[in-house]
Structures are given as structure tokens and as C-alpha cells.
Scaffold this motif. Structure first.
Motif, mmCIF file in Angstrom:
data_model
loop_
_atom_site.group_PDB
_atom_site.id
_atom_site.type_symbol
_atom_site.label_atom_id
_atom_site.label_comp_id
_atom_site.label_asym_id
_atom_site.label_seq_id
_atom_site.Cartn_x
_atom_site.Cartn_y
_atom_site.Cartn_z
ATOM 1 N N GLU A 184 0.849 -1.302 0.030
ATOM 2 C CA GLU A 184 0.061 0.014 -0.033
ATOM 3 C C GLU A 184 0.828 1.367 0.074
ATOM 4 O OE1 GLU A 184 -3.229 2.283 -0.073
ATOM 5 O OE2 GLU A 184 -3.171 0.354 -0.482
ATOM 6 N N LEU A 185 1.936 1.250 0.836
ATOM 7 C CA LEU A 185 2.939 2.469 0.838
ATOM 8 C C LEU A 185 3.723 2.899 -0.721
ATOM 9 C CD1 LEU A 185 4.738 2.073 4.305
ATOM 10 C CD2 LEU A 185 2.939 3.512 3.586
ATOM 11 N N ARG A 186 3.906 1.594 -1.308
ATOM 12 C CA ARG A 186 4.356 1.449 -2.661
ATOM 13 C C ARG A 186 3.443 1.973 -3.602
ATOM 14 N NH1 ARG A 186 8.418 -2.603 -1.198
ATOM 15 N NH2 ARG A 186 6.784 -4.087 -1.249
ATOM 16 N N ARG A 187 2.101 1.622 -3.284
ATOM 17 C CA ARG A 187 0.968 2.171 -4.407
ATOM 18 C C ARG A 187 0.601 3.299 -4.368
ATOM 19 N NH1 ARG A 187 -3.753 3.744 -4.498
ATOM 20 N NH2 ARG A 187 -3.754 3.732 -2.169
ATOM 21 N N ALA A 188 0.807 3.995 -2.935
ATOM 22 C CA ALA A 188 0.631 5.553 -2.735
ATOM 23 C C ALA A 188 1.674 6.163 -3.316
ATOM 24 C CB ALA A 188 0.279 5.858 -1.297
ATOM 25 N N ASP A 189 2.947 5.775 -3.084
ATOM 26 C CA ASP A 189 4.112 6.511 -3.480
ATOM 27 C C ASP A 189 5.190 5.599 -4.160
ATOM 28 O OD1 ASP A 189 6.384 8.322 -4.076
ATOM 29 O OD2 ASP A 189 6.119 9.216 -2.170
ATOM 30 N N PRO A 190 5.180 5.552 -5.268
ATOM 31 C CA PRO A 190 6.332 4.536 -6.067
ATOM 32 C C PRO A 190 7.885 4.618 -5.659
ATOM 33 C CG PRO A 190 4.528 5.064 -7.678
ATOM 34 C CD PRO A 190 4.404 6.140 -6.692
ATOM 35 N N ASN A 191 8.089 5.893 -5.213
ATOM 36 C CA ASN A 191 9.465 6.136 -4.797
ATOM 37 C C ASN A 191 9.810 5.634 -3.637
ATOM 38 O OD1 ASN A 191 10.012 7.649 -7.217
ATOM 39 N ND2 ASN A 191 9.213 9.305 -6.564
ATOM 40 N N THR A 192 8.907 5.010 -2.829
ATOM 41 C CA THR A 192 9.085 4.691 -1.211
ATOM 42 C C THR A 192 10.085 3.531 -1.578
ATOM 43 O OG1 THR A 192 6.984 5.667 -0.782
ATOM 44 C CG2 THR A 192 7.911 3.679 0.605
ATOM 45 N N THR A 193 10.873 3.474 -0.752
ATOM 46 C CA THR A 193 11.543 2.237 -0.301
ATOM 47 C C THR A 193 11.306 1.266 0.620
ATOM 48 O OG1 THR A 193 13.614 3.160 -1.241
ATOM 49 C CG2 THR A 193 14.063 1.283 -0.154
ATOM 50 N N ILE A 194 11.103 -0.087 0.543
ATOM 51 C CA ILE A 194 10.675 -1.030 1.754
ATOM 52 C C ILE A 194 11.446 -2.279 1.600
ATOM 53 C CG2 ILE A 194 8.725 -2.179 2.831
ATOM 54 C CD1 ILE A 194 6.890 -0.096 1.847
ATOM 55 N N ASP A 195 12.077 -2.577 2.659
ATOM 56 C CA ASP A 195 12.948 -4.063 2.665
ATOM 57 C C ASP A 195 12.407 -4.786 3.752
ATOM 58 O OD1 ASP A 195 14.542 -6.089 1.966
ATOM 59 O OD2 ASP A 195 16.342 -4.977 2.748
ATOM 60 N N ILE A 196 11.851 -5.849 3.953
ATOM 61 C CA ILE A 196 11.471 -6.569 4.728
ATOM 62 C C ILE A 196 12.351 -7.893 4.898
ATOM 63 C CG2 ILE A 196 9.208 -7.939 5.773
ATOM 64 C CD1 ILE A 196 7.589 -5.989 4.267
ATOM 65 N N LYS A 197 12.757 -8.278 6.079
ATOM 66 C CA LYS A 197 13.721 -9.468 6.195
ATOM 67 C C LYS A 197 12.944 -10.569 7.304
ATOM 68 C CE LYS A 197 17.112 -8.147 3.789
ATOM 69 N NZ LYS A 197 17.648 -8.819 2.535
#
Length: 519
Positions: free
Chosen positions: A337-350
Motif C-alpha cells: 500500500e505504501l508503494r502504491r501511494a508513492d512508487p518512490n518509497t523504499t521498503i525492505d522486509i527480512k
């Protein structure tokens, strides 16, 4: 004279009903049901009419008869009969009245009625109307509201107009709002409740606050009958569903209590305590059982045992843990959802992946696209790095990278939730941060301020060895104060830190050396 004028005025409202009764005389079973209708009782009482009289009656001369109105056969049948097969004296004898009164009481007493036939004054007894919101059926018996007439209907209240769609305009009965009224419930006749669960919770709340025990004589989806558990206490509350509506309404209510306040209140249950103190337990999960029980007893003004406090605390923490589990299960949806709202957002999940088991969350890094682009466009290349512990049932730590904007206010650039602080985690965090900010040349020209976090200095040597490192004076003073206490040394330390040029810094250091050479 007044009563006769009122009855004449009321005739227009009852002629249609009388015509139907004369045209099709009801049988015994239907007649017993019909007499329970308040509007029919008032009409028949006002005219002194019984079932047998209706069968022998003729249509008034001033009323236009129907073309197919049958007269001779049925009238002769009843006139020549000495006995009626379904004749019941209680209902059919015009001299008999189930209330022990003469049928002609209206003519013998000086009473006044309005145009609807309702009692408005005089010496006679008042007839009950829907304004009193009385329940004619026994509270422990069957609810006959479906058979009630218009005057006793829950939907057609006196003073309210019925619209073209059959709905009542301007309902005057109050509605109970659990969000605003549950903390201090106040009941009254006619009050409406959305569900029986809300009414039961409100009764429990007011019983605990006032210090009495409620006994639910009847409690289902259609009716709730509540009395006080104390002997000879007159408190009574009866509510049932409204006609043509899936809404509960108080029909009978006596708020009077003659009982004393109870200290051992059985209305106080573990689910109630869990719901009431869940937020406080969430903020203080290490609350001792004895202290929690004392706080609960003071709050509800009744005794709460240590066992109840322990179970309430356990249930509240289990609910909190379940809520957090549900949130972790949707963490990838949150990232999408964060990436959909702003494609420039960086998210990394481990996560840790084990065979035959669900993935176990380890850490997550977030850098919002708008903040990233804004920092690149107009902020200086100075960042502060810090970490703090997360107070939850799963623990962990929160790492942050904060800058300063043109107004000298904080600019939260990136943050990460990790399991602990060490060199590997700080290296992972700095590597992602360098990619987002496009830091090149091994960090040359960038300044980072920290409080000597664990593993941070080795991580900088690996990721950005040429970056300038500074340390937080607040944390430096914490260690400095242990060796050199006092306000004089504290003020001199801050004077050295606030020096804006090298010459001013050397000057302040000389003054500190004069105060204490070992500093």
C-alpha cells in the motif's frame, strides 16, 4: 353534555370499524384477540357494544350501505336462536366487563375526550395510551404487541405524523449511544437500543456503578426483563422489540432501589475488568497483581480479588498479542500500500524461513518517497542516527535517521524496526540509506551525529569510511558528569560544543582547562 359531544365527534373515526364488525361478525377465537386491541376496546366501550350486540345491530340510516350487504338470513338466524354455539359470557354479555365496571360508565361520569377518544380531563379514570409506553402483556408472558391497535403501537406515537411510506416522522423517544452514554448510563421509558447486547452491557455498567446486583429474569433477542437481586427491591426494567422494527425499547421501568450497596458484587466479571482496564495494562504490562487488584477495587468501588486481577491482566495481554500477530500477518500488504501511494518509497522486509513453518519476521526498513525526494532537494547533508527500545510483547528496537530542513526543524528520513543493535544490522541500515540518498565517494562530504550506538562505528568504517562522525553532547555530558559534576563544568562543556569557529572552540577549551586540567 361534554361527553356526548365528544362521543359524537369520535363517531367519524369508528364508523368504518363498526361497519366491518357488523358486516362480518368474528368468531370466538378472533373476538378474544380483537378485544385485546386497545383501539377496539376504547371504541366498543365508548359505544357500549359487545359481540352479541354487533351481530344484532343494523347499519345506521345515515351511513351509505354497500350494494351486496346481507341482512335477512344472518339476522334472523341470531334473532331466532335461543343460544349461540360459541357464546362466551365473559366476552359476549354486554353487561359483563372484564375490568369489573359497568359498560355505561362513560354516560354516568362527567369525563371529557378529545377527537381521538382519549381521556383529557374530568372525574373519570384515565385510560392508558402509548404516551405512557405501558406494556399490556405480562412481562413474563407472551408479548402481544403485534395485536395492539394504533393507539398502543410503538410506531404510531401520539403527536407524531405518519408519512406516505408508513414511517413515523419526528420520533420523540431517545436513543442510547454506546460510544457516549456507556460510561454513565441513564435509562427512561421509551429509550431505544440497537441490540440486546448493548442493553445488557448498559445494565451491567449502571449496576456496578450504583453498587447493586442485577438479575436477568428474561434475556433473549426479543425481550429483556431485569430486576434487582436484593429481596423486596422494587427496581424493574422490561424491554422488548418494537413493532415492525428490529429495535429494543424500554416498556416498563422503575428505577427505585431500597437495597444497600454491596461490596461483593457478582456483576464484576473478568471480561468486564479486561475491557475496562485493557489500555492501562497495555501501557504498564509489568503491573503487579496486588497493585492491579487494588486499583481495580478503587475504580469499581467494590472488592476485586487477586485472582480476578490476574486473569484480567492475562486476558488483556493475550488480546494485545493477538492484535500484534494480526498486524504482522499483513505487513507485506502494508508495504504494498505504501508503494502504491508513492512508487518512490523504499521498503525492505527480512524474514526467517523454516521448513513446515510460517515465516518469522526479523526486520523492516522504510524510507518514504516524498521525504526522500524532499531531503535531496533542499536539506543539508547532516543526519542524526539513533535507536530506542520498543515496549511491546515482542520487543525489538527502532532505528531512525533524522535530518534538518531549511526551517531548522526535524526531517524524519528513514526508520527501521529491528531485533537488536549490532554491527550487522547497522551495516544493513546504512547500506539502504546510502542507496536512497545516493551517497557516493564512501560518504565524503556527509556528516553523521550519533551517541556512540553499539556497532555503529564499525558499520561506518565498512559502508562510509570517509564520512565525518560527530557525537551527541547530551550523551557525552551524561558520562562527563560522572567524573566532573557541577553546573559550572556542565555550562563550560556546552559552551565548547556551541563554538562555531575553531578559534572560539580553542578559547572555550582553555577556560575549561583553567577550571579543571584533568577535564
Amino acid at each position: 353534555m361534554k361527553s356526548l359531544e365528544a362521543l359524537k365527534a369520535r363517531q367519524n373515526h369508528t364508523d368504518i370499524l363498526l361497519l366491518k364488525l357488523m358486516r362480518y361478525p368474528p368468531k370466538t377465537d378472533d373476538w378474544s384477540k380483537l378485544q385485546k386491541s386497545t383501539s377496539c376496546k376504547l371504541s366498543l366501550k365508548a359505544y357500549g357494544t359487545s359481540r352479541k350486540t354487533l351481530r344484532r345491530s343494523r347499519v345506521p340510516a345515515d351511513v351509505e350501505q354497500e350494494a351486496d350487504y346481507e341482512t335477512d338470513d344472518e339476522d334472523l338466524l341470531y334473532e331466532n336462536s335461543s343460544e349461540d354455539e360459541d357464546y362466551v359470557p365473559k366476552f359476549d354479555n354486554e353487561d359483563y366487563d372484564e375490568y369489573g365496571l359497568d359498560d355505561d360508565w362513560l354516560g354516568d361520569m362527567d369525563v371529557e375526550f378529545n377527537e381521538l377518544g382519549q381521556w383529557i380531563g374530568g372525574a373519570g379514570p384515565r385510560r392508558s395510551t402509548s404516551a405512557d409506553v405501558e406494556n399490556e402483556a405480562d412481562v413474563n408472558g407472551d408479548d402481544n404487541e403485534a395485536l395492539h391497535g394504533a393507539l398502543d403501537s410503538d410506531e404510531e406515537c401520539i403527536g407524531n405524523e405518519v408519512g406516505s411510506d408508513g414511517e413515523v416522522d419526528g420520533d420523540r423517544f431517545p436513543e442510547f449511544n454506546p460510544k457516549t452514554d456507556m460510561h454513565n448510563p441513564q435509562f427512561c421509558l421509551g429509550m431505544k437500543f440497537a441490540t440486546p447486547k448493548i442493553l445488557r452491557a448498559a445494565v451491567r455498567e449502571i449496576a456496578i456503578q450504583k453498587g447493586w446486583e442485577a438479575l436477568f429474569v428474561k434475556s433473549d433477542s426479543d425481550r429483556i426483563n431485569v430486576i434487582c437481586k436484593a429481596e423486596n427491591c422494587p427496581f424493574l426494567l422490561y424491554a422488548s422489540t418494537m413493532q415492525h422494527a428490529n429495535t429494543l425499547q424500554i416498556k416498563t421501568y422503575n428505577p427505585t432501589h431500597t437495597c444497600a450497596r454491596v461490596n461483593e458484587n457478582r456483576m464484576i466479571r473478568v471480561p468486564y475488568l479486561t475491557e475496562k482496564y485493557a489500555e492501562q495494562i497495555k501501557l504498564n504490562p509489568d503491573w503487579s497483581t496486588e497493585s492491579l487488584a487494588q486499583a481495580m477495587s478503587a475504580g469499581v468501588k467494590a472488592r476485586v480479588s487477586n485472582v480476578q486481577a490476574y486473569r484480567a491482566k492475562k486476558a488483556a495481554l493475550a488480546r494485545l498479542e493477538a492484535d500484534i500477530k494480526e498486524q504482522y500477518a499483513r505487513i507485506r500488504d502494508y508495504g504494498d500500500e505504501l508503494r502504491r501511494a508513492d512508487p518512490n518509497t523504499t521498503i525492505d522486509i527480512k524474514c526467517d524461513f523454516n521448513e513446515g513453518q510460517l515465516p518469522v519476521f526479523k526486520r523492516m526498513y522504510i524510507c518514504l518517497g516524498a521525504l526522500k525526494m524532499g531531503f535531496r532537494a533542499g536539506c543539508r547533508s547532516i543526519l542524526g542516527l539513533d535507536g530506542c527500545h520498543l515496549k511491546s510483547c515482542y520487543g525489538g528496537q527502532l532505528l531512525t535517521a533524522v535530518g534538518l530542513d531549511a526551517n531548522n526543524t526535524t526531517w524524519v528520513l528513514a526508520y527501521a524496526m529491528v531485533e537488536l543493535e549490532n554491527t550487522d544490522i547497522w551495516t544493513w541500515f546504512l547500506d539502504l540509506l546510502a542507496k536512497d540518498l545516493n551517497i557516493r565517494d564512501e560518504g565524503a562530504g556527509w556528516t553523521f551525529i550519533s551517541d556512540k550506538q553499539k556497532g555503529l562505528l564499525p558499520a561506518f568504517e565498512e559502508v562510509m569510511p570517509l564520512a565525518d562522525l560527530r557525537f551527541c553532547v547530551r550523551h557525552l555530558w551524561t558520562n562527563f558528569n560522572k567524573l566532573f559534576p557541577g553546573k559550572v563544568m556542565k555550562d563550560q562543556l556546552w559552551a565548547c560544543a556551541k563554538a562555531t569557529t575553531e578559534n572560539y572552540f580553542i578559547k572555550e577549551m582553555v577556560l575549561m582547562n583553567q577550571l579543571d586540567p584533568s577535564a
